[in-house]
Enzyme design. Structure first.
Site, PDB file in Angstrom:
ATOM      1  N   SER A 237      46.620  36.507  47.363  1.00 27.12           N
ATOM      2  CA  SER A 237      46.893  37.834  45.866  1.00 27.12           C
ATOM      3  C   SER A 237      45.158  37.496  45.205  1.00 27.12           C
ATOM      4  O   SER A 237      44.441  37.036  45.049  1.00 27.12           O
ATOM      5  CB  SER A 237      47.486  37.323  45.447  1.00 27.12           C
TER       6      SER A 237
ATOM      7  N   GLU B 297      45.396  38.462  42.633  1.00 24.00           N
ATOM      8  CA  GLU B 297      44.698  37.931  41.314  1.00 24.00           C
ATOM      9  C   GLU B 297      44.528  36.358  41.068  1.00 24.00           C
ATOM     10  O   GLU B 297      43.978  36.022  39.940  1.00 24.00           O
ATOM     11  CB  GLU B 297      46.634  37.774  41.340  1.00 24.00           C
TER      12      GLU B 297
ATOM     13  N   TYR C 258      52.171  32.534  38.975  1.00 26.57           N
ATOM     14  CA  TYR C 258      51.671  33.422  40.310  1.00 26.57           C
ATOM     15  C   TYR C 258      50.960  32.895  41.317  1.00 26.57           C
ATOM     16  O   TYR C 258      50.613  32.962  42.226  1.00 26.57           O
ATOM     17  CB  TYR C 258      52.181  34.821  40.019  1.00 26.57           C
TER      18      TYR C 258
END
Length: 327
Positions: A126, A128, A150
């Protein structure tokens, strides 16, 4: 029959679209769930491919059972798309998030190593992981700065894959994917929540929606586009990590404005800000460069934010109309 693949997390958005893509290519597709007897696999049914895949249960905390499954299925490729997938939920369930993503990846890689099978492995990463890119644009060489449980879990899984690739010569790679959506997105995701509200308003229902920070900026893409890149990554002569994104970032305000404009409504009359929906730590800007995927894979996103919103809205309005008819 072509290659045999194992998709861990086949019931999710990406798992379902990837399964359809590979079935269309004449692959034999196996999919796993924690409890295949209890899971409805509604997304597979929605795309009409439920009867075309072979489903089995898998406990990723049990390396022995993973090895047994590998011996039984004998996959050529494994796609790890399972694990807790919500950034927001990861603050409420940090242990589950870390275990399902980081330890799940490790368990699969270790099982592949111990089984001594020549398997190509894909890990769902990801963007992120990059954290807040500020005024810059992240690429594959940019340092990670995760700001949620996460993202921490995804960063750990990324480095685990890199370690197994370098230490054991395994074909293992990570796709560092930006936000991507489709009609299969669960309602807990803010994009799906917005689309459902706008579709309901278009069908003359009185709708008010509460949102958190509207100034966050993300790169929103289309899941069916992204799974094409995922499949391409395992077709390369060498295992490498790639950023998969549109290359265009937008604020959540722009996402909301675009959705409401498609039905000719003013979003300000229907949206309120709820501070309780804001995360303890959040990324304001997240901009990434997918040029390596374009240069090495020949892949570029076909759909940007506006197209994604339009397709999601059309599908949601159709779904709501069908429910009205049934009632």
């Amino acid at each position: 029959m072509g290659k045999r693949v194992l998709i861990c997390g086949i019931s999710g958005q990406d798992g379902t679209y990837l399964a359809k893509l590979l079935l269309d290519r004449n692959y034999e597709v196996w999919g796993t769930s924690r409890d295949a007897e209890m899971t409805t696999f509604s997304n597979l049914r929605r795309l009409g491919i439920y009867d075309s895949v072979r489903l089995t249960s898998l406990n990723l905390r049990d390396t022995g059972s993973i090895i047994g499954l590998l011996r039984r299925v004998r996959p050529d490729e494994i796609f790890y798309l399972a694990g807790q997938s919500s950034v927001g939920l990861s603050f409420e369930q940090p242990v589950e998030t870390i275990e399902s993503i980081a330890l799940g990846t490790l368990s699969l890689l270790e099982a592949i190593r111990l089984s001594d099978r020549d398997v190509r492995f894909y890990n769902a990463g990801s963007t992120e992981c990059f954290g807040d890119t500020g005024g810059g644009v992240a690429n594959e060489g940019t340092q990670f700065h995760p700001r949620s449980p996460y993202a921490v879990a995804k960063a750990s899984a990324y480095w685990t894959v890199a370690n197994y690739r370098e230490a054991y010569g395994m074909f293992a790679c990570t796709g560092i994917l930006s936000n991507h959506d489709s009609p299969l997105r669960p309602r807990r995701f803010v994009t799906s929540k917005i689309i459902h509200a706008v579709a309901s308003l278009a069908l003359r229902r009185d709708v008010h929606i509460a949102l958190g920070n509207l100034e966050i900026e993300r790169d929103w893409g289309w899941s069916p586009d992204y799974v094409e890149a995922i499949a391409m990554m395992l077709e390369q002569p060498e295992a490498e990590d790639y950023i998969i994104a549109t290359g265009q970032s937008h604020t959540l305000t722009q996402f909301v404005e675009t959705a409401f404009e498609l039905i000719g409504k003013d979003w300000n009359a229907h949206v309120t800000i709820d501070k309780h929906l804001m995360r303890p730590t959040d990324i304001l800007w997240n901009k990434v460069d997918p040029s390596k995927a374009a240069d090495r894979l020949g892949w570029k996103a076909k759909n940007g934010m506006k197209e994604v919103i339009s397709m999601m809205l059309e599908a949601e309005m159709r779904s709501l109309r069908e429910k009205q008819i049934k009632q």
